[in-house]
Write an enzyme that holds these catalytic residues in place. Structure first.
Site, PDB file in Angstrom:
ATOM      1  N   SER A  98     -27.254  17.940  -8.240  1.00  0.00           N
ATOM      2  CA  SER A  98     -27.104  19.384  -8.419  1.00  0.00           C
ATOM      3  C   SER A  98     -26.123  19.757  -9.523  1.00  0.00           C
ATOM      4  O   SER A  98     -25.959  20.945  -9.808  1.00  0.00           O
ATOM      5  CB  SER A  98     -26.672  20.038  -7.100  1.00  0.00           C
ATOM      6  OG  SER A  98     -25.434  19.510  -6.671  1.00  0.00           O
ATOM      7  N   LYS A 137     -21.704  26.370  -1.488  1.00  0.00           N
ATOM      8  CA  LYS A 137     -21.410  26.496  -2.905  1.00  0.00           C
ATOM      9  C   LYS A 137     -21.136  27.943  -3.293  1.00  0.00           C
ATOM     10  O   LYS A 137     -20.204  28.243  -4.053  1.00  0.00           O
ATOM     11  CB  LYS A 137     -22.581  25.940  -3.719  1.00  0.00           C
ATOM     12  CG  LYS A 137     -22.765  24.437  -3.563  1.00  0.00           C
ATOM     13  CD  LYS A 137     -24.012  23.945  -4.293  1.00  0.00           C
ATOM     14  CE  LYS A 137     -24.197  22.441  -4.113  1.00  0.00           C
ATOM     15  NZ  LYS A 137     -25.413  21.937  -4.774  1.00  0.00           N
TER      16      LYS A 137
END
Length: 807
Positions: free
Chosen positions: A681, A724
C-alpha cells in the site's frame, strides 16, 4: 526422732512430685532459692531438708501461700554437681511427715518451723485387713497387665508385709496426680490411707485392662489383615493356574453404577461397557487397569448431553453487551442475530466467529460478554505458541501419561456441551515435527464436521456443533486460508480518540478508581485532561495503555489521600506532567513543508494507523535503485514498479524522468529504520515521491496517500482504510488520497473524521500525480496542527514505536 517434735528446717518447694517417708528419690535443684535451701541443708551435720509440693506447677518463685501445708523431712544422702552446670543433683530419702507451723524466713531461701508428725495410726480391724487383701489382689492384677515391670520392683511389692510402706511405695510409682499423692501423704490413719490407695489402684487397674483390651483387638485385626492378605495371594495363584483373574468388585461396581445412571449416547455406552468388562477381568496391579479406569472416568465426566439453557431475552442481551463494551455495533448486531435464530430454530448450529484487530481493542473481553449475554459458560484457550497437534486432539492411549486434548478438557471443566469457547491468538500457532495445530482446527471449526469430533484419546464422536467458538487474532496473514475460510471474520479496528474518550469515561476511569480504593467524588478527570492522556501519553489502537496510565494517576491520587494531603482531586491538562512526567509521544505531524522527493504515505500496524514518510533522492554518477529502512520484499517490489512506471511513461507525464534515472542512481529511504516495514500500500506514496524528485515539484504537505500500483498505472485497493484515515486526521492532514475501489470502506469511518478531511479517489497514476504534486509556481499549502500539538519543523521525524507491517 520423737513424735510431735518441733524443728526449724530449710524448705525446698517441689514441682510435679510428692516425696513419701522411706522412699529414695533423685532430685535436680536449679532455682536460686532451691539451691540456697539445699546448700543450707548440706552445711548442717544432719543434712535435713523439708520438701513441700507446690499447689501450682507454673510458679517459678512460689510464696508460702502457694505451698501445701504438709511435707516430708528428707535427708540428703548424696550430692553431685555436673561441670559447667549450676544445678545440683541430689539423692534424698524420706524420713517423716511434717506440718508447717510458720515460715521464719524467705530469703535467700524459705525457712519454716515444722511439727514432725508420726506415721499413720495402725489399726487391727477387719476393714483394714480386707483393704490389705484387696490391694494385694489389685497389685497382682496390675503386675499381670504390665509384663515389663523390673524384677526389683516386682519383688518389693510381692514381699512387702507393711501396708503403710506399700501404700507409700505405690503412691510413688503409680501415675497419680499431685492432689492424689498429697492426700496420701496427709492421711493420719492406716484405714484412711488404705481407702485412698484402694480407690487409686482400682482405677489404674481398670485403665490397664482397657489398654490391654485395645492392644489385643489391634493385634487381632492386624493378624486378620495378614491372614486375608495371605489367603488373597493364594487365591490369585490358584486363579492364575486356572486361567482366571480376580475382579476388583467394589471399584468396578461403582463404575458400572455410574455408567447406568449417566446419559450417554448409544455408541459411547457400548464402548464404556466393553472397557468395563475388560477392567473387571484385570487385576489391579496390571498396567492396563489404571489406564482403563482413567479412560472410563473421562467418559463419565464429559457432558455428552448436558447443555446450558440459553437466555433468549434479546433486550437483556443488548443491555449486557452495551454495559460491557462501547460501540462495536456490527459485532453486537451479529450476536443478537444469532440469539434471534436460536429463538426461532433451537436446533441451529452455533456460528464460528473470528475477531481480528490490534491488541487492546477488547477481543477477549468481548467473548466473556457474549457468554454472559447468552447465559452460557465461558472457556478460554490460548493457542499462542502451540506447536503440537496432540495438545488439541489428545494423545492415543498407547502412550504413557496420555490424556485428551485441550478441547475435551475445556468441555469437562465447563461441564456443559454448549459453552462459549474462545480460541485466543489463533494467528500465533506454530508448526514442527509433531504436527500442525492449525490443521487440527479445521475439523473443530467446521460446522459440517464437528458434530462428530473424535479426540485421539477418547476415539469417540463428541458433538461440538453446539459450542460457540470464537477465535481471536491480531492479523489474518499467518492464518492458513483453509482455516480462515471456516470462520466468519469480524474486524475490530483501532478506536478513534473520541471513542477512547467515551470508553475511558464509561469504563476505564470507574474501574481504576475502584481498584485504587477511591470513589468518584475523590477523583475526576476533565475531558481536556483525558484527551491529553490519549494523544500525548499513549499510542495504541486499543485502550490497555490508556487504562494503565489512568491507573497510574489514580494510584498517585490514592497516595495523596492516604497521606491526608487532600480529599477531592480534579485532573486538568496542566496536572498531567506532575502525575505522568514528560510527554511520551508526539502527534504524527506531517512536515510543514516537503522538499521535492518526499511524500506522505499511510501505514497500518498492529497498533493502528500511522503516518509514513517516503524520501527519495538522486545519486549522480551512480546506477540502480537503493532501498533502505528495513523494507520487506513486497514493499521493495512496489518501489521497483514505481521506478519502472515513471521511467517508461516519463514522456506521457511531461517529466524528464528517463534521463535522470538513466544517468543517476536513485535512493529511496523510509525513516524509522529500526522498524521493519512491508506491504504493497505504499506504492502510491513511492511513485509520488519519485515523480516529485524527477519533476522538481514538491508534494502537498497537507495530503497523505495510500494504495497499490501496477506497471500499467492502475491504483489498486488496499486494507486498513479506517486506521489509515484516522492516522491522517490525527496528524493534521487535510486531504487523503485513496484508491477508487476503497470508496465503500468509508462507511466504517466515523463521521467526525470525514467532516475534517477531504477524501480524493483515484484509479490511475495519471490521476494521482495532479492531486498530490504542487503545480509549478504555486505556493506550498500548510498542514493543520492538531489541538495540543506543537507545529513540526521541516525535516522533523516522527517517533516510531511500533512495527510497521502492512504499509
Amino acid at each position: 526422732m520423737s513424735e510431735n517434735k518441733i524443728l526449724e528446717l530449710p524448705v525446698l518447694p517441689l514441682r510435679n512430685i510428692v516425696i513419701f517417708p522411706s522412699s529414695i528419690t533423685p532430685l535436680t535443684v536449679g532455682r536460686p532459692m532451691s539451691l540456697a535451701a539445699a546448700e543450707a541443708a548440706l552445711s548442717t551435720e544432719e543434712k535435713l531438708l523439708g520438701v513441700v509440693a507446690q499447689r501450682e506447677d507454673g510458679e517459678n518463685e512460689p510464696t508460702p501461700e502457694k505451698l501445701h501445708a504438709f511435707g516430708t523431712v528428707v535427708v540428703i544422702n548424696r550430692m553431685m554437681r555436673s561441670p559447667g552446670d549450676e544445678a545440683l543433683h541430689l539423692i534424698v530419702q524420706g524420713q517423716e511427715r511434717f506440718r508447717i507451723i510458720e515460715f521464719t524466713g524467705q530469703t535467700p531461701h524459705m525457712k519454716a518451723r515444722v511439727e514432725v508428725l508420726p506415721e499413720p495410726v495402725r489399726e487391727k480391724t477387719p476393714e483394714v485387713e480386707a483393704l490389705q487383701r484387696n490391694i494385694q489382689v489389685l497389685v497382682q492384677k496390675a503386675l499381670g497387665l504390665l509384663p515389663n515391670v523390673p524384677p526389683e520392683i516386682r519383688n518389693i511389692i510381692v514381699q512387702s508385709d507393711d501396708a503403710i510402706r506399700l501404700a507409700y511405695f505405690l503412691g510413688s510409682v503409680l501415675d497419680l496426680e499431685i492432689a492424689q499423692e498429697q492426700a496420701l501423704l496427709e492421711a493420719n490413719t492406716e484405714s484412711e490411707l488404705l481407702h485412698l490407695m484402694h480407690t487409686y489402684l482400682s482405677r489404674e487397674v481398670e485403665v490397664l485392662e482397657i489398654r490391654s483390651k485395645i492392644s489385643n483387638q489391634a493385634q487381632e485385626e492386624l493378624g486378620k489383615a495378614q491372614r486375608d492378605y495371605i489367603l488373597r495371594e493364594q487365591m490369585k495363584q490358584i486363579q492364575k493356574e486356572l486361567g482366571e483373574t480376580e475382579p476388583e468388585q467394589a471399584e468396578a461396581q461403582l463404575l458400572r453404577e455410574r455408567i447406568e445412571k449417566a446419559d450417554l449416547p448409544d455408541e459411547v455406552r457400548t464402548e464404556a461397557d466393553r472397557e468395563l468388562k475388560r477392567l473387571e477381568r484385570l487385576p489391579s496391579a496390571a498396567p492396563d487397569y489404571h489406564v482403563i479406569r482413567t479412560y472410563l472416568e473421562w467418559i463419565l465426566d464429559l457432558p455428552w448431553r448436558k447443555s446450558t439453557e440459553d437466555s433468549l431475552d434479546l433486550n437483556k442481551a443488548q443491555e449486557v453487551l452495551d454495559e460491557d463494551h462501547y460501540d462495536l455495533k456490527d459485532i453486537k448486531q451479529r450476536i443478537l442475530e444469532h440469539l434471534a435464530v436460536i429463538k426461532l430454530n433451537p436446533k441451529t448450529k452455533a456460528p464460528i466467529l473470528c475477531f481480528v484487530g490490534p491488541p487492546g481493542v477488547g477481543k477477549t473481553s468481548l467473548g466473556q460478554s457474549i457468554a454472559r449475554s447468552m447465559g452460557r459458560k465461558f472457556e478460554r484457550m490460548s493457542l499462542g505458541g502451540m506447536r503440537d497437534e496432540a495438545e488439541l486432539r489428545g494423545h492415543r492411549r498407547t502412550y504413557i501419561g496420555s490424556m485428551p486434548g485441550r478441547i475435551i478438557q475445556a468441555l469437562r471443566r465447563a461441564n456443559v456441551n454448549n459453552p462459549v469457547m474462545m480460541l485466543d491468538e489463533v494467528d500465533k500457532l506454530g508448526m514442527d515435527f509433531r504436527g500442525d495445530p492449525a490443521s487440527a482446527l479445521l475439523e473443530v471449526l467446521d460446522p459440517a464436521q464437528n458434530f462428530s469430533f473424535r479426540d485421539h484419546y477418547l476415539d469417540l464422536p463428541f458433538d461440538l456443533s453446539k459450542v460457540f467458538f470464537i477465535a481471536t487474532a491480531n492479523t489474518l496473514g499467518p492464518v492458513p486460508p483453509a482455516l480462515r475460510d471456516r470462520m466468519e471474520v469480524i474486524a475490530l479496528s483501532g478506536y478513534t480518540e473520541e471513542e477512547k474518550l467515551h470508553i475511558a469515561k464509561q469504563y476505564l476511569i470507574p474501574r481504576q478508581i475502584k481498584e485504587a480504593g477511591l470513589n468518584e467524588e475523590q477523583l475526576q478527570f476533565t475531558d481536556e485532561a483525558l484527551q491529553g492522556i490519549i494523544s500525548r501519553f499513549t499510542r495504541e489502537a486499543g485502550v490497555r495503555q490508556l487504562e494503565r496510565t489512568i491507573g497510574s494517576v489514580a494510584r498517585k491520587v490514592a497516595l495523596k489521600v492516604a497521606q491526608e494531603k487532600g480529599d477531592v482531586f480534579t485532573v486538568t491538562p496542566t496536572d498531567l506532567e506532575d502525575y505522568l512526567g514528560h510527554e511520551m509521544f508526539f502527534h504524527e505531524m506531517a512536515r510543514q513543508t516537503l522538499p521535492p522527493g518526499v511524500a506522505t504515505g499511510l501505514a497500518v500496524t498492529e497498533m493502528g494507523g500511522e503516518v509514513l514518510f517516503i524520501e527519495a533522492t538522486l545519486l549522480p554518477g551512480s546506477k540502480g535503485l537503493t532501498l533502505t529502512g528495513q523494507l520487506g520484499e513486497v514493499m521493495q517490489e512496489s518501489a521497483k514498479a514505481a521506478l519502472s512506471y515513471l521511467w517508461s511513461h516519463s514522456g506521457e507525464l511531461g517529466m524528464d524522468c528517463a534521463d535522470k534515472f538513466e544517468n543517476s542512481g536513485v535512493h529511496v529511504h523510509v525513516p524509522a529504520g529500526a522498524t521493519p516495514k512491508d506491504g504493497p500500500s505504499a506504492g502510491v506514496a513511492i511513485v509520488t515521491a519519485l515523480a516529485s524528485l524527477c519533476s522538481g515539484r514538491p508534494v502537498r504537505s497537507d495530503t497523505a496517500m495510500t494504495g497499490e500500483i501496477t506497471l500499467s498505472g492502475l491504483v489498486l485497493p488496499v486494507g486498513g482504510i479506517k486506521g489509515k484515515v484516522l492516522a491522517a486526521r490525527r496528524s493534521g492532514m487535510k486531504r487523503v488520497v485513496l484508491p477508487k475501489k476503497n470508496e465503500p470502506d468509508l462507511k466504517d469511518i466515523p463521521e467526525e473524521a470525514l467532516r475534517d478531511l477531504e477524501i480524493v479517489f483515484v484509479e490511475r497514476i495519471e490521476e494521482l500525480l495532479p492531486q498530490t504534486l504542487i503545480p509549478t509556481g504555486e505556493s506550498l499549502p500548510t498542514t493543520a496542527v492538531p489541538p495540543g500539538a506543537e507545529p513540526a519543523t521541516a525535516g522533523a521525524e516522527v517517533r516510531a514505536e511500533s512495527t510497521k507491517s502492512g504499509s
